[in-house]
Design a protein around this motif. Structure first.
Motif, PDB file in Angstrom:
ATOM      1  N   ILE A  72      24.881  42.763 -31.206  1.00 50.06           N
ATOM      2  CA  ILE A  72      23.682  43.488 -30.763  1.00 50.06           C
ATOM      3  C   ILE A  72      23.812  44.971 -31.074  1.00 50.06           C
ATOM      4  O   ILE A  72      22.871  45.595 -31.583  1.00 50.06           O
ATOM      5  CB  ILE A  72      23.455  43.275 -29.256  1.00 50.06           C
ATOM      6  N   LEU A  73      24.963  45.563 -30.795  1.00 50.21           N
ATOM      7  CA  LEU A  73      25.143  46.987 -31.048  1.00 50.21           C
ATOM      8  C   LEU A  73      25.137  47.290 -32.544  1.00 50.21           C
ATOM      9  O   LEU A  73      24.644  48.347 -32.963  1.00 50.21           O
ATOM     10  CB  LEU A  73      26.444  47.473 -30.411  1.00 50.21           C
ATOM     11  N   ARG A  74      25.653  46.375 -33.343  1.00 54.45           N
ATOM     12  CA  ARG A  74      25.619  46.580 -34.793  1.00 54.45           C
ATOM     13  C   ARG A  74      24.175  46.624 -35.286  1.00 54.45           C
ATOM     14  O   ARG A  74      23.806  47.476 -36.086  1.00 54.45           O
ATOM     15  CB  ARG A  74      26.384  45.454 -35.498  1.00 54.45           C
ATOM     16  N   ARG A  75      23.342  45.709 -34.772  1.00 52.80           N
ATOM     17  CA  ARG A  75      21.927  45.705 -35.167  1.00 52.80           C
ATOM     18  C   ARG A  75      21.223  46.958 -34.665  1.00 52.80           C
ATOM     19  O   ARG A  75      20.350  47.505 -35.336  1.00 52.80           O
ATOM     20  CB  ARG A  75      21.219  44.474 -34.604  1.00 52.80           C
ATOM     21  N   ALA A  76      21.596  47.404 -33.463  1.00 53.17           N
ATOM     22  CA  ALA A  76      20.915  48.556 -32.871  1.00 53.17           C
ATOM     23  C   ALA A  76      21.310  49.871 -33.530  1.00 53.17           C
ATOM     24  O   ALA A  76      20.512  50.804 -33.578  1.00 53.17           O
ATOM     25  CB  ALA A  76      21.221  48.630 -31.373  1.00 53.17           C
ATOM     26  N   ASN A  77      22.527  49.934 -34.064  1.00 50.21           N
ATOM     27  CA  ASN A  77      23.050  51.206 -34.552  1.00 50.21           C
ATOM     28  C   ASN A  77      22.902  51.448 -36.044  1.00 50.21           C
ATOM     29  O   ASN A  77      23.089  52.559 -36.510  1.00 50.21           O
ATOM     30  CB  ASN A  77      24.536  51.327 -34.191  1.00 50.21           C
ATOM     31  N   GLN A  78      22.570  50.397 -36.783  1.00 47.35           N
ATOM     32  CA  GLN A  78      22.461  50.595 -38.228  1.00 47.35           C
ATOM     33  C   GLN A  78      21.523  49.574 -38.821  1.00 47.35           C
ATOM     34  O   GLN A  78      21.239  48.547 -38.220  1.00 47.35           O
ATOM     35  CB  GLN A  78      23.839  50.471 -38.885  1.00 47.35           C
TER      36      GLN A  78
END
Length: 228
Positions: free
Chosen positions: A115-121
């Motif tokens: 989720i954080l990977r999708r949100a951050n880049q």
């Protein structure tokens, strides 16, 4: 360092998950009530909230509703095994994903990372140039989108799906391809996450002049972003 907030009244489980996520390199805070999550969302104080559905006083669905009125911070729901109604309700209200309890710390950490990977880049391999599909404008670089000049309030998961559809505007794209391009993983059998998130994006885009949805569903095949 990404900040993660764990909200669950099961103190033993929360402590276990906190220790594991800290070892994985996250700054982790905990709470046992919905007010903590709502306040954190209002202050933009965290990068992701892990939220249990079965909470005292105010359940996770109510908490999520209040969070979404304040913020698009990613939310990962913890749900009871086999409780499809709560899962679908959470996704409909803007949860980014869910994990069924009991869950292993490793599984939770993997979902948090995704989720954080999708949100951050931007999605892997995606260009950061502006995409235009009719009145839809998508900015992969800062993960924002506009419809007819007005900003769309999208969760990180919703943006990832819309970006894939925009890159293939007017073309039918299978759910399997959507899952691989948006999330970097194949779709598993009976997984309805994409359908539920697409339904939410549909509502935000509104209807065409002919009354059709701007995202067409082709049974058994996939989805197509229709151009006005």
């Amino acid at each position: 360092m990404n900040k993660v907030l764990l909200i669950d009244d099961d103190v033993e489980l929360t402590t276990l998950l906190q220790e594991y996520l800290v070892e994985e390199g996250y700054d982790v805070a905990t709470g046992t009530d919905g007010g903590t999550a709502i306040a954190a969302a209002a202050r933009n104080a965290v990068d992701l909230i892990v939220l249990d559905i079965m909470m005292p006083r105010m359940n996770g669905i109510e908490i999520l509703q209040r969070i979404r009125k304040l913020s698009q911070v990613p939310v990962l729901m913890l749900t009871a095994r086999g409780d499809d109604i709560d899962r679908i309700s959470g996704l409909n209200l803007g949860a980014d994903d869910y994990v069924t309890k009991p869950c292993s710390p490793g599984e939770l950490a993997a979902r948090v990372r995704a989720i954080l990977r999708r949100a951050n880049q931007p999605a892997a391999g995606a260009a950061t140039d502006t995409l235009r599909a009719g009145r839809l404008v998508v900015h992969p670089g800062n993960r924002t989108a506009e419809w007819d000049g007005q900003p769309l309030e999208l969760t990180g998961t919703e943006f990832s799906l819309l970006e894939v559809l925009a890159r293939n505007a007017g073309q039918l794209i299978s759910k399997q391809d959507i899952s691989k391009r948006a999330f970097g993983k194949p779709l598993t059998p009976f997984d309805r996450r994409i359908d539920v998130h697409i339904s939410s994006v549909r509502q935000k885009l509104g209807l065409r002049q002919d009354g059709q949805s701007r995202i067409k569903s082709v049974r058994g095949q996939g989805y197509q972003l229709l151009l006005d």
